[in-house]
Design a protein around this motif. Structure first.
Motif, short mmCIF file in Angstrom:
data_model
loop_
_atom_site.label_atom_id
_atom_site.label_comp_id
_atom_site.label_asym_id
_atom_site.label_seq_id
_atom_site.Cartn_x
_atom_site.Cartn_y
_atom_site.Cartn_z
N GLY A 22 82.67 51.76 -6.87
CA GLY A 22 82.71 50.43 -6.28
C GLY A 22 81.42 49.66 -6.38
N ASN A 23 80.34 50.28 -6.86
CA ASN A 23 79.08 49.56 -7.02
C ASN A 23 79.15 48.58 -8.18
N LEU A 24 78.52 47.43 -8.01
CA LEU A 24 78.57 46.39 -9.03
C LEU A 24 77.86 46.84 -10.30
N ASP A 25 78.53 46.67 -11.42
CA ASP A 25 77.94 46.95 -12.74
C ASP A 25 77.39 45.67 -13.33
N THR A 26 78.24 44.67 -13.44
CA THR A 26 77.79 43.37 -13.96
C THR A 26 78.80 42.30 -13.58
N GLU A 27 78.37 41.07 -13.62
CA GLU A 27 79.21 39.92 -13.31
C GLU A 27 79.08 38.94 -14.47
N ILE A 28 80.21 38.43 -14.96
CA ILE A 28 80.21 37.55 -16.13
C ILE A 28 80.87 36.22 -15.77
N PRO A 29 80.09 35.16 -15.59
CA PRO A 29 80.70 33.85 -15.34
C PRO A 29 81.30 33.29 -16.63
#
Length: 563
Positions: free
Chosen positions: A361-368
Protein backbone atom coordinates in the motif's frame (compact mmCIF):
# COMPACT_ATOMS: atom_id res chain seq x y z
CA UNK A 1 22.59 -48.26 -33.54
CA UNK A 2 25.74 -46.57 -32.29
CA UNK A 3 27.02 -46.86 -28.74
CA UNK A 4 26.03 -43.26 -28.09
CA UNK A 5 22.40 -44.10 -28.95
CA UNK A 6 22.18 -46.88 -26.36
CA UNK A 7 20.38 -45.92 -23.13
CA UNK A 8 21.07 -48.13 -20.13
CA UNK A 9 18.72 -48.95 -17.28
CA UNK A 10 19.55 -46.49 -14.52
CA UNK A 11 18.61 -48.85 -11.69
CA UNK A 12 20.75 -51.68 -13.09
CA UNK A 13 23.61 -49.29 -13.81
CA UNK A 14 23.59 -48.19 -10.16
CA UNK A 15 24.19 -51.87 -9.33
CA UNK A 16 27.05 -52.05 -11.86
CA UNK A 17 24.96 -54.15 -14.24
CA UNK A 18 24.56 -53.11 -17.86
CA UNK A 19 21.07 -53.67 -19.22
CA UNK A 20 19.63 -51.81 -22.19
CA UNK A 21 16.62 -49.69 -21.18
CA UNK A 22 13.26 -50.44 -22.77
CA UNK A 23 11.43 -47.58 -21.07
CA UNK A 24 12.10 -44.04 -19.90
CA UNK A 25 10.79 -42.25 -16.80
CA UNK A 26 10.77 -38.46 -17.39
CA UNK A 27 10.28 -37.71 -13.70
CA UNK A 28 13.21 -39.90 -12.61
CA UNK A 29 15.21 -38.82 -15.64
CA UNK A 30 16.56 -42.32 -16.35
CA UNK A 31 15.95 -45.45 -18.40
CA UNK A 32 14.33 -48.65 -17.16
CA UNK A 33 14.63 -52.22 -18.35
CA UNK A 34 11.45 -54.33 -18.34
CA UNK A 35 11.98 -55.97 -14.90
CA UNK A 36 12.93 -52.66 -13.27
CA UNK A 37 9.95 -50.97 -14.95
CA UNK A 38 7.66 -53.42 -13.13
CA UNK A 39 9.26 -52.64 -9.76
CA UNK A 40 9.15 -48.92 -10.64
CA UNK A 41 5.42 -49.19 -11.34
CA UNK A 42 4.54 -50.71 -7.96
CA UNK A 43 6.83 -48.57 -5.81
CA UNK A 44 4.87 -46.03 -3.78
CA UNK A 45 7.32 -43.26 -4.66
CA UNK A 46 7.12 -43.81 -8.42
CA UNK A 47 3.88 -45.61 -9.23
CA UNK A 48 2.31 -42.33 -10.46
CA UNK A 49 5.19 -41.53 -12.80
CA UNK A 50 4.32 -41.45 -16.48
CA UNK A 51 6.68 -44.00 -18.08
CA UNK A 52 7.10 -44.07 -21.88
CA UNK A 53 8.90 -46.44 -24.23
CA UNK A 54 12.47 -45.78 -25.25
CA UNK A 55 11.35 -45.52 -28.89
CA UNK A 56 8.84 -42.81 -27.97
CA UNK A 57 11.46 -41.06 -25.84
CA UNK A 58 13.87 -40.93 -28.77
CA UNK A 59 11.17 -39.31 -30.90
CA UNK A 60 10.98 -36.33 -28.51
CA UNK A 61 12.85 -33.14 -29.53
CA UNK A 62 16.22 -32.74 -27.84
CA UNK A 63 15.03 -29.56 -26.09
CA UNK A 64 12.12 -31.45 -24.51
CA UNK A 65 14.38 -34.25 -23.33
CA UNK A 66 16.55 -31.69 -21.54
CA UNK A 67 13.65 -30.39 -19.43
CA UNK A 68 14.51 -30.81 -15.77
CA UNK A 69 11.88 -32.30 -13.48
CA UNK A 70 13.41 -30.76 -10.37
CA UNK A 71 14.85 -27.34 -9.56
CA UNK A 72 18.53 -27.49 -10.51
CA UNK A 73 19.40 -24.82 -7.95
CA UNK A 74 17.75 -26.42 -4.91
CA UNK A 75 17.20 -30.03 -6.06
CA UNK A 76 13.55 -29.78 -5.05
CA UNK A 77 10.47 -30.75 -7.02
CA UNK A 78 8.80 -27.95 -8.95
CA UNK A 79 5.49 -26.99 -7.34
CA UNK A 80 4.39 -23.62 -8.76
CA UNK A 81 4.59 -21.69 -12.01
CA UNK A 82 5.25 -17.93 -11.94
CA UNK A 83 3.75 -16.29 -15.06
CA UNK A 84 5.42 -12.98 -14.20
CA UNK A 85 8.89 -14.51 -14.55
CA UNK A 86 7.76 -17.38 -16.82
CA UNK A 87 9.51 -19.89 -14.54
CA UNK A 88 8.81 -23.09 -12.65
CA UNK A 89 9.45 -22.71 -8.93
CA UNK A 90 10.22 -25.07 -6.09
CA UNK A 91 9.22 -24.24 -2.53
CA UNK A 92 12.61 -22.58 -1.85
CA UNK A 93 12.42 -20.52 -5.06
CA UNK A 94 9.04 -19.19 -3.94
CA UNK A 95 10.33 -18.12 -0.53
CA UNK A 96 13.57 -16.60 -1.86
CA UNK A 97 12.68 -14.96 -5.17
CA UNK A 98 8.92 -14.92 -5.67
CA UNK A 99 7.45 -13.60 -2.43
CA UNK A 100 5.91 -10.59 -4.17
CA UNK A 101 4.91 -12.36 -7.37
CA UNK A 102 1.25 -12.60 -8.25
CA UNK A 103 -0.58 -14.92 -10.62
CA UNK A 104 1.31 -18.08 -9.54
CA UNK A 105 -0.54 -21.39 -9.76
CA UNK A 106 0.10 -25.03 -8.89
CA UNK A 107 1.71 -26.88 -11.79
CA UNK A 108 0.04 -30.16 -10.73
CA UNK A 109 -3.31 -28.54 -11.46
CA UNK A 110 -2.12 -27.34 -14.85
CA UNK A 111 -0.39 -30.50 -16.06
CA UNK A 112 -3.39 -32.72 -15.35
CA UNK A 113 -5.23 -31.10 -18.22
CA UNK A 114 -2.24 -30.07 -20.36
CA UNK A 115 -2.84 -32.76 -22.98
CA UNK A 116 -6.60 -32.19 -23.14
CA UNK A 117 -6.49 -28.41 -22.93
CA UNK A 118 -7.02 -26.19 -25.92
CA UNK A 119 -3.32 -25.29 -25.85
CA UNK A 120 -2.12 -28.04 -28.21
CA UNK A 121 -5.00 -27.43 -30.58
CA UNK A 122 -4.34 -23.71 -30.47
CA UNK A 123 -0.62 -24.27 -31.06
CA UNK A 124 -1.34 -26.61 -33.98
CA UNK A 125 -3.73 -24.07 -35.43
CA UNK A 126 -1.18 -21.30 -34.94
CA UNK A 127 1.61 -23.33 -36.55
CA UNK A 128 -0.69 -24.17 -39.45
CA UNK A 129 -1.56 -20.49 -39.83
CA UNK A 130 2.11 -19.50 -39.57
CA UNK A 131 3.00 -22.07 -42.24
CA UNK A 132 0.20 -20.81 -44.48
CA UNK A 133 1.37 -17.24 -43.92
CA UNK A 134 4.95 -18.17 -44.85
CA UNK A 135 3.73 -20.01 -47.96
CA UNK A 136 1.68 -16.94 -48.89
CA UNK A 137 4.71 -14.71 -48.35
CA UNK A 138 6.91 -17.01 -50.49
CA UNK A 139 4.29 -17.00 -53.23
CA UNK A 140 3.88 -13.24 -52.95
CA UNK A 141 7.66 -12.61 -53.03
CA UNK A 142 8.13 -14.87 -56.07
CA UNK A 143 5.31 -13.00 -57.78
CA UNK A 144 7.06 -9.78 -56.81
CA UNK A 145 10.29 -11.00 -58.45
CA UNK A 146 8.38 -11.69 -61.67
CA UNK A 147 6.77 -8.26 -61.41
CA UNK A 148 10.19 -6.63 -60.91
CA UNK A 149 11.53 -8.43 -64.01
CA UNK A 150 8.52 -7.19 -66.00
CA UNK A 151 9.10 -3.67 -64.69
CA UNK A 152 12.76 -4.01 -65.74
CA UNK A 153 11.80 -4.82 -69.34
CA UNK A 154 9.16 -2.09 -69.39
CA UNK A 155 11.65 0.47 -68.08
CA UNK A 156 14.23 -0.68 -70.63
CA UNK A 157 11.69 -0.28 -73.44
CA UNK A 158 10.71 3.15 -72.08
CA UNK A 159 14.38 4.23 -72.08
CA UNK A 160 14.97 2.96 -75.63
CA UNK A 161 11.69 4.43 -76.86
CA UNK A 162 12.54 7.79 -75.31
CA UNK A 163 16.01 7.64 -76.87
CA UNK A 164 14.50 6.83 -80.26
CA UNK A 165 12.07 9.71 -79.94
CA UNK A 166 14.92 12.02 -78.95
CA UNK A 167 16.99 10.83 -81.91
CA UNK A 168 14.08 11.31 -84.31
CA UNK A 169 13.37 14.75 -82.95
CA UNK A 170 17.07 15.77 -83.07
CA UNK A 171 17.30 14.45 -86.63
CA UNK A 172 14.26 16.53 -87.54
CA UNK A 173 15.67 19.64 -85.86
CA UNK A 174 19.05 19.04 -87.53
CA UNK A 175 17.45 18.79 -90.97
CA UNK A 176 15.47 21.97 -90.38
CA UNK A 177 18.51 24.02 -89.37
CA UNK A 178 20.62 22.62 -92.25
CA UNK A 179 17.84 23.53 -94.69
CA UNK A 180 17.73 26.98 -93.15
CA UNK A 181 21.53 27.23 -93.47
CA UNK A 182 21.42 26.34 -97.17
CA UNK A 183 18.54 28.74 -97.84
CA UNK A 184 20.28 31.62 -96.04
CA UNK A 185 23.57 30.96 -97.85
CA UNK A 186 21.73 31.01 -101.21
CA UNK A 187 20.17 34.35 -100.38
CA UNK A 188 23.52 35.87 -99.49
CA UNK A 189 25.20 34.39 -102.54
CA UNK A 190 22.46 35.80 -104.79
CA UNK A 191 22.95 39.31 -103.38
CA UNK A 192 26.69 39.27 -103.90
CA UNK A 193 26.48 37.68 -107.38
CA UNK A 194 23.89 40.29 -108.43
CA UNK A 195 26.33 43.06 -107.46
CA UNK A 196 29.19 41.31 -109.26
CA UNK A 197 27.09 41.11 -112.44
CA UNK A 198 26.33 44.80 -112.18
CA UNK A 199 30.02 45.62 -111.68
CA UNK A 200 30.97 43.41 -114.60
CA UNK A 201 28.58 45.38 -116.81
CA UNK A 202 30.01 48.64 -115.50
CA UNK A 203 33.54 47.46 -116.28
CA UNK A 204 32.56 46.93 -119.88
CA UNK A 205 30.99 50.40 -120.00
CA UNK A 206 34.16 51.91 -118.53
CA UNK A 207 36.35 50.10 -121.07
CA UNK A 208 34.20 51.43 -123.88
CA UNK A 209 34.41 54.99 -122.51
CA UNK A 210 38.18 54.66 -122.24
CA UNK A 211 38.38 53.46 -125.87
CA UNK A 212 36.15 56.27 -127.10
CA UNK A 213 38.14 58.83 -125.13
CA UNK A 214 41.44 57.67 -126.66
CA UNK A 215 39.94 57.64 -130.17
CA UNK A 216 38.64 61.22 -129.89
CA UNK A 217 41.89 62.34 -128.39
CA UNK A 218 44.05 60.77 -131.07
CA UNK A 219 41.98 60.97 -134.19
CA UNK A 220 39.31 63.64 -133.79
CA UNK A 221 39.56 67.27 -134.96
CA UNK A 222 39.90 69.96 -132.44
CA UNK A 223 36.23 70.64 -132.62
CA UNK A 224 35.42 66.96 -132.30
CA UNK A 225 37.85 66.66 -129.39
CA UNK A 226 36.24 69.57 -127.64
CA UNK A 227 32.68 68.50 -128.17
CA UNK A 228 33.49 64.81 -127.70
CA UNK A 229 35.24 65.38 -124.38
CA UNK A 230 32.19 67.25 -123.15
CA UNK A 231 29.98 64.36 -124.15
CA UNK A 232 32.29 61.83 -122.49
CA UNK A 233 32.47 63.97 -119.38
CA UNK A 234 28.75 63.54 -118.86
CA UNK A 235 29.02 59.73 -119.14
CA UNK A 236 32.03 59.59 -116.82
CA UNK A 237 30.17 61.74 -114.27
CA UNK A 238 27.31 59.20 -114.27
CA UNK A 239 29.73 56.35 -113.70
CA UNK A 240 31.41 58.24 -110.88
CA UNK A 241 28.09 58.71 -109.19
CA UNK A 242 27.48 54.95 -109.48
CA UNK A 243 30.83 54.13 -107.91
CA UNK A 244 30.27 56.66 -105.14
CA UNK A 245 26.85 55.11 -104.38
CA UNK A 246 27.95 51.49 -104.73
CA UNK A 247 28.26 51.11 -100.89
CA UNK A 248 24.50 51.51 -100.67
CA UNK A 249 23.96 48.35 -102.66
CA UNK A 250 22.80 45.39 -100.39
CA UNK A 251 25.35 43.20 -102.05
CA UNK A 252 28.23 45.45 -101.02
CA UNK A 253 27.72 44.79 -97.24
CA UNK A 254 30.08 42.31 -95.51
CA UNK A 255 27.77 39.36 -95.30
CA UNK A 256 28.26 36.18 -93.26
CA UNK A 257 26.59 33.13 -91.73
CA UNK A 258 26.25 32.41 -87.98
CA UNK A 259 24.73 29.29 -86.44
CA UNK A 260 23.26 29.71 -82.91
CA UNK A 261 22.31 26.37 -81.32
CA UNK A 262 19.26 26.62 -79.01
CA UNK A 263 20.16 26.76 -75.30
CA UNK A 264 17.70 23.96 -74.57
CA UNK A 265 19.75 21.73 -76.84
CA UNK A 266 23.05 22.63 -75.23
CA UNK A 267 21.49 22.02 -71.80
CA UNK A 268 21.53 18.34 -72.62
CA UNK A 269 25.32 18.53 -72.72
CA UNK A 270 25.81 20.71 -69.67
CA UNK A 271 22.92 20.75 -67.22
CA UNK A 272 21.26 17.39 -67.85
CA UNK A 273 23.52 14.91 -66.08
CA UNK A 274 21.31 11.85 -66.32
CA UNK A 275 18.90 10.31 -68.76
CA UNK A 276 16.53 9.75 -65.84
CA UNK A 277 16.56 7.95 -62.50
CA UNK A 278 15.80 4.49 -61.15
CA UNK A 279 14.16 4.36 -57.70
CA UNK A 280 12.69 1.70 -55.43
CA UNK A 281 8.99 1.99 -54.77
CA UNK A 282 7.46 0.52 -51.62
CA UNK A 283 3.80 -0.13 -50.99
CA UNK A 284 1.79 -2.09 -48.46
CA UNK A 285 1.62 -5.77 -49.28
CA UNK A 286 -1.85 -7.12 -49.91
CA UNK A 287 -1.16 -10.00 -47.53
CA UNK A 288 -3.07 -9.74 -44.25
CA UNK A 289 -1.14 -11.75 -41.69
CA UNK A 290 -2.76 -13.47 -38.78
CA UNK A 291 -4.25 -16.56 -37.26
CA UNK A 292 -7.73 -17.52 -36.32
CA UNK A 293 -10.75 -15.24 -36.52
CA UNK A 294 -8.91 -12.02 -35.75
CA UNK A 295 -5.88 -13.11 -37.78
CA UNK A 296 -3.43 -11.99 -35.15
CA UNK A 297 -0.35 -13.92 -34.03
CA UNK A 298 -1.01 -15.49 -30.64
CA UNK A 299 1.35 -16.72 -27.94
CA UNK A 300 -0.45 -19.20 -25.75
CA UNK A 301 0.16 -19.74 -22.06
CA UNK A 302 -0.84 -22.93 -20.31
CA UNK A 303 -3.61 -22.39 -17.76
CA UNK A 304 -5.16 -24.81 -15.34
CA UNK A 305 -8.26 -26.75 -16.30
CA UNK A 306 -11.56 -24.86 -16.18
CA UNK A 307 -13.40 -27.44 -14.11
CA UNK A 308 -13.76 -25.88 -10.68
CA UNK A 309 -17.22 -25.33 -9.33
CA UNK A 310 -18.05 -21.89 -8.00
CA UNK A 311 -20.16 -23.37 -5.19
CA UNK A 312 -17.23 -24.05 -2.89
CA UNK A 313 -15.41 -20.74 -3.47
CA UNK A 314 -14.85 -18.65 -0.35
CA UNK A 315 -13.28 -15.23 0.16
CA UNK A 316 -11.30 -14.19 3.24
CA UNK A 317 -10.22 -10.60 3.83
CA UNK A 318 -6.44 -10.60 4.32
CA UNK A 319 -5.49 -7.00 3.68
CA UNK A 320 -6.80 -3.43 3.42
CA UNK A 321 -5.25 -0.07 2.64
CA UNK A 322 -6.21 3.26 1.16
CA UNK A 323 -4.82 4.63 -2.10
CA UNK A 324 -2.69 7.71 -1.25
CA UNK A 325 -4.89 10.79 -1.52
CA UNK A 326 -4.54 13.37 -4.25
CA UNK A 327 -5.16 17.11 -4.21
CA UNK A 328 -8.93 16.60 -4.35
CA UNK A 329 -11.51 13.89 -3.82
CA UNK A 330 -10.32 10.45 -4.90
CA UNK A 331 -12.44 8.72 -7.55
CA UNK A 332 -10.98 5.33 -8.56
CA UNK A 333 -12.64 3.97 -11.71
CA UNK A 334 -10.07 1.42 -12.87
CA UNK A 335 -7.22 -0.72 -11.57
CA UNK A 336 -4.68 -3.30 -12.64
CA UNK A 337 -1.73 -5.29 -11.26
CA UNK A 338 1.81 -5.29 -12.66
CA UNK A 339 3.60 -8.64 -13.19
CA UNK A 340 5.89 -7.73 -10.25
CA UNK A 341 2.91 -7.31 -7.88
CA UNK A 342 2.60 -3.53 -7.78
CA UNK A 343 -0.87 -2.08 -8.34
CA UNK A 344 -1.99 0.88 -10.43
CA UNK A 345 -5.19 2.89 -10.14
CA UNK A 346 -6.97 5.39 -12.43
CA UNK A 347 -8.04 8.38 -10.31
CA UNK A 348 -10.67 9.90 -12.55
CA UNK A 349 -12.84 12.97 -12.05
CA UNK A 350 -10.88 15.33 -9.83
CA UNK A 351 -7.19 14.41 -9.68
CA UNK A 352 -6.66 13.24 -13.29
CA UNK A 353 -3.82 10.93 -12.29
CA UNK A 354 -2.49 7.38 -12.22
CA UNK A 355 -1.36 6.08 -8.83
CA UNK A 356 1.08 3.18 -8.45
CA UNK A 357 1.47 1.53 -5.04
CA UNK A 358 3.58 -1.30 -3.68
CA UNK A 359 1.85 -4.51 -2.58
CA UNK A 360 1.83 -3.18 1.01
CA UNK A 361 0.00 0.00 0.00
CA UNK A 362 2.97 2.38 0.11
CA UNK A 363 3.10 4.92 -2.70
CA UNK A 364 5.45 4.01 -5.54
CA UNK A 365 4.78 6.88 -7.93
CA UNK A 366 2.05 9.23 -9.09
CA UNK A 367 1.60 10.19 -12.76
CA UNK A 368 -0.52 13.25 -13.61
CA UNK A 369 -2.09 13.05 -17.07
CA UNK A 370 -4.17 16.25 -16.99
CA UNK A 371 -5.93 17.60 -19.00
CA UNK A 372 -6.80 14.01 -19.95
CA UNK A 373 -9.16 12.19 -17.57
CA UNK A 374 -8.24 8.53 -17.00
CA UNK A 375 -11.07 5.99 -16.81
CA UNK A 376 -9.59 2.49 -16.87
CA UNK A 377 -6.02 1.16 -16.93
CA UNK A 378 -4.28 -2.10 -17.85
CA UNK A 379 -0.65 -3.18 -17.42
CA UNK A 380 1.32 -4.15 -20.52
CA UNK A 381 4.61 -4.94 -18.76
CA UNK A 382 6.48 -3.91 -15.61
CA UNK A 383 6.69 -0.27 -16.69
CA UNK A 384 4.10 0.32 -19.44
CA UNK A 385 0.34 0.78 -19.13
CA UNK A 386 -2.56 1.60 -21.46
CA UNK A 387 -5.22 4.05 -20.28
CA UNK A 388 -8.69 4.86 -21.64
CA UNK A 389 -9.78 8.45 -21.20
CA UNK A 390 -13.10 10.22 -20.85
CA UNK A 391 -14.53 12.73 -23.34
CA UNK A 392 -11.70 12.86 -25.90
CA UNK A 393 -11.93 9.31 -27.36
CA UNK A 394 -8.29 8.45 -26.82
CA UNK A 395 -6.16 5.62 -25.47
CA UNK A 396 -2.71 6.63 -24.26
CA UNK A 397 0.28 4.35 -23.71
CA UNK A 398 2.28 5.56 -20.69
CA UNK A 399 5.85 4.78 -19.67
CA UNK A 400 5.52 4.80 -15.88
CA UNK A 401 9.26 5.30 -15.36
CA UNK A 402 9.57 8.44 -17.49
CA UNK A 403 5.92 9.46 -16.92
CA UNK A 404 5.66 10.22 -20.64
CA UNK A 405 3.13 9.20 -23.29
CA UNK A 406 4.78 6.86 -25.78
CA UNK A 407 1.74 6.58 -28.02
CA UNK A 408 -1.66 8.20 -28.42
CA UNK A 409 -4.37 6.22 -30.22
CA UNK A 410 -7.61 7.80 -31.40
CA UNK A 411 -10.67 5.63 -30.80
CA UNK A 412 -14.40 5.84 -30.44
CA UNK A 413 -15.95 6.30 -27.00
CA UNK A 414 -13.82 3.80 -25.08
CA UNK A 415 -14.29 2.61 -21.51
CA UNK A 416 -13.04 -0.68 -19.97
CA UNK A 417 -9.66 -1.95 -21.17
CA UNK A 418 -7.46 -5.02 -20.76
CA UNK A 419 -4.20 -6.34 -22.23
CA UNK A 420 -3.59 -9.74 -23.80
CA UNK A 421 -0.59 -11.05 -25.74
CA UNK A 422 0.41 -7.94 -27.66
CA UNK A 423 -3.10 -6.50 -27.93
CA UNK A 424 -5.04 -3.96 -25.93
CA UNK A 425 -8.73 -4.84 -25.98
CA UNK A 426 -11.39 -2.36 -24.97
CA UNK A 427 -15.13 -1.67 -24.88
CA UNK A 428 -16.26 0.95 -27.40
CA UNK A 429 -19.71 2.37 -26.78
CA UNK A 430 -22.08 1.77 -29.69
CA UNK A 431 -19.60 -0.46 -31.52
CA UNK A 432 -18.45 -3.48 -29.51
CA UNK A 433 -15.17 -5.05 -28.44
CA UNK A 434 -12.16 -3.66 -30.28
CA UNK A 435 -8.52 -4.82 -30.26
CA UNK A 436 -5.42 -2.84 -31.22
CA UNK A 437 -2.22 -4.71 -32.15
CA UNK A 438 0.51 -2.67 -30.46
CA UNK A 439 3.20 -3.77 -32.93
CA UNK A 440 1.53 -1.96 -35.85
CA UNK A 441 -1.53 -0.14 -34.37
CA UNK A 442 -3.80 -2.34 -36.48
CA UNK A 443 -7.41 -2.11 -35.28
CA UNK A 444 -9.72 -5.14 -35.29
CA UNK A 445 -13.33 -5.35 -34.18
CA UNK A 446 -13.57 -8.69 -32.36
CA UNK A 447 -17.24 -8.42 -31.37
CA UNK A 448 -19.83 -6.13 -32.96
CA UNK A 449 -22.21 -5.12 -30.16
CA UNK A 450 -24.16 -1.87 -30.30
CA UNK A 451 -25.75 -2.75 -26.94
CA UNK A 452 -22.66 -1.42 -25.17
CA UNK A 453 -24.23 1.83 -24.08
CA UNK A 454 -23.14 2.01 -20.47
CA UNK A 455 -20.37 4.34 -19.34
CA UNK A 456 -19.42 1.67 -16.79
CA UNK A 457 -18.62 -1.13 -19.26
CA UNK A 458 -15.56 -3.15 -18.25
CA UNK A 459 -13.67 -6.04 -19.86
CA UNK A 460 -11.25 -8.79 -18.83
CA UNK A 461 -9.75 -11.96 -20.31
CA UNK A 462 -8.90 -15.43 -19.07
CA UNK A 463 -7.24 -18.04 -21.27
CA UNK A 464 -8.94 -17.99 -24.68
CA UNK A 465 -12.02 -16.11 -23.51
CA UNK A 466 -12.90 -12.48 -22.98
CA UNK A 467 -15.67 -11.20 -20.70
CA UNK A 468 -17.36 -7.81 -20.65
CA UNK A 469 -20.33 -5.97 -19.15
CA UNK A 470 -22.83 -4.01 -21.19
CA UNK A 471 -26.10 -2.18 -20.76
CA UNK A 472 -25.88 -2.22 -16.94
CA UNK A 473 -27.10 -5.76 -16.24
CA UNK A 474 -25.46 -8.16 -18.72
CA UNK A 475 -22.17 -10.08 -18.75
CA UNK A 476 -21.11 -11.61 -22.07
CA UNK A 477 -18.42 -14.19 -22.79
CA UNK A 478 -16.76 -14.51 -26.21
CA UNK A 479 -13.71 -16.34 -27.43
CA UNK A 480 -10.76 -14.16 -28.41
CA UNK A 481 -11.67 -15.04 -31.99
CA UNK A 482 -15.12 -13.45 -31.60
CA UNK A 483 -17.24 -16.59 -31.11
CA UNK A 484 -20.00 -16.16 -28.56
CA UNK A 485 -19.80 -18.52 -25.55
CA UNK A 486 -22.62 -17.35 -23.31
CA UNK A 487 -24.56 -14.39 -21.99
CA UNK A 488 -25.65 -13.81 -18.40
CA UNK A 489 -28.35 -11.33 -17.41
CA UNK A 490 -29.02 -10.00 -13.93
CA UNK A 491 -31.49 -7.40 -12.77
CA UNK A 492 -28.81 -5.73 -10.68
CA UNK A 493 -26.35 -3.31 -12.22
CA UNK A 494 -23.08 -4.96 -13.36
CA UNK A 495 -19.90 -2.86 -13.63
CA UNK A 496 -16.36 -4.06 -12.82
CA UNK A 497 -15.44 -7.60 -13.86
CA UNK A 498 -12.63 -10.13 -13.33
CA UNK A 499 -12.11 -13.83 -14.10
CA UNK A 500 -9.93 -16.56 -12.61
CA UNK A 501 -7.97 -19.31 -14.36
CA UNK A 502 -11.03 -21.60 -14.24
CA UNK A 503 -13.22 -19.17 -16.17
CA UNK A 504 -15.27 -18.22 -13.13
CA UNK A 505 -16.32 -14.58 -13.33
CA UNK A 506 -16.26 -12.10 -10.44
CA UNK A 507 -18.55 -9.15 -11.10
CA UNK A 508 -19.43 -6.05 -9.10
CA UNK A 509 -23.20 -5.60 -8.93
CA UNK A 510 -26.17 -4.27 -6.93
CA UNK A 511 -25.10 -0.64 -7.09
CA UNK A 512 -21.44 -1.49 -6.52
CA UNK A 513 -21.89 -3.12 -3.09
CA UNK A 514 -21.83 -6.83 -4.04
CA UNK A 515 -19.41 -9.22 -5.72
CA UNK A 516 -21.25 -11.88 -7.70
CA UNK A 517 -19.81 -15.16 -8.99
CA UNK A 518 -20.85 -16.43 -12.42
CA UNK A 519 -20.11 -20.02 -13.37
CA UNK A 520 -17.70 -20.83 -16.20
CA UNK A 521 -20.61 -21.80 -18.47
CA UNK A 522 -22.58 -18.63 -17.63
CA UNK A 523 -25.61 -20.57 -16.41
CA UNK A 524 -25.46 -19.98 -12.68
CA UNK A 525 -24.47 -17.28 -10.23
CA UNK A 526 -24.27 -16.59 -6.54
CA UNK A 527 -23.28 -13.72 -4.28
CA UNK A 528 -19.76 -13.94 -2.84
CA UNK A 529 -19.38 -10.61 -1.03
CA UNK A 530 -21.80 -7.89 0.13
CA UNK A 531 -21.69 -4.54 1.88
CA UNK A 532 -21.29 -6.53 5.09
CA UNK A 533 -17.84 -7.40 3.76
CA UNK A 534 -17.11 -3.66 3.48
CA UNK A 535 -17.80 -3.54 -0.28
CA UNK A 536 -18.85 0.06 -0.91
CA UNK A 537 -19.22 1.99 -4.15
CA UNK A 538 -16.66 -0.18 -5.98
CA UNK A 539 -15.80 -0.21 -9.69
CA UNK A 540 -12.30 -1.69 -9.78
CA UNK A 541 -11.90 -5.46 -9.36
CA UNK A 542 -8.93 -7.66 -10.26
CA UNK A 543 -8.10 -11.35 -9.82
CA UNK A 544 -4.45 -12.36 -9.51
CA UNK A 545 -3.04 -15.69 -8.25
CA UNK A 546 -5.90 -16.73 -5.99
CA UNK A 547 -6.21 -13.19 -4.72
CA UNK A 548 -9.16 -10.90 -5.40
CA UNK A 549 -8.66 -7.13 -5.19
CA UNK A 550 -11.70 -4.86 -4.86
CA UNK A 551 -11.22 -1.08 -4.74
CA UNK A 552 -13.89 1.49 -3.90
CA UNK A 553 -14.19 4.78 -5.74
CA UNK A 554 -12.89 6.51 -2.59
CA UNK A 555 -9.66 4.51 -2.83
CA UNK A 556 -10.11 1.79 -0.20
CA UNK A 557 -8.54 -1.43 -1.48
CA UNK A 558 -9.65 -4.79 -0.07
CA UNK A 559 -7.54 -7.89 -0.66
CA UNK A 560 -9.30 -11.26 -0.38
CA UNK A 561 -7.81 -14.73 -0.39
CA UNK A 562 -9.87 -16.97 -2.68
CA UNK A 563 -10.11 -20.62 -1.65
Amino acid sequence: MTASDVILCGICDAQHVSHVADYWCPECGEGLCSPCKNYHGVSKASRQHGVISIDDYKKLPAEICKIEQNCTEHDKKFQMFCPGHDKLCCIICISEKHKECTGMFLIDEAIKSSRSSTLFGSLEESLKDIQENIERVVKDRKANLIEIKQQHFKSLNDIKDTRQKLNSRLDELEKNIIDDLISTETQLKLKIETLLNKLSTKMKTIELLKTNLMSVKQHGSDLQAFIGSKMLEKDVTEELKYVQNISEDDGFSQLGLKCQVDDKITDILSEITAFGSITIEKSQSSIDFGVGHAKQAQIFTAVPSRSRSMDGITASLIGEFRVPAGKSFTCITGSSVFPDGRMIFADCNHNHRLVIVQSDGNLDTEIPISPLIPFDVTCIDDKTVAVTTLFNNTIVIVDTETKQFTNTIKTGICRGITYRQGQIIYCEIGKGIVAIQLSNNKVITIVEDDNIKNDWSYITTSGENLYYTDNNSTVKCYSVKGDKRWEYKNESIMTGIAADQHGIVYGISNRNTHVVLISADGKNSRTLLTEKDVIQNAYGIYFHINKLYVVSSSGVLLEFDIA
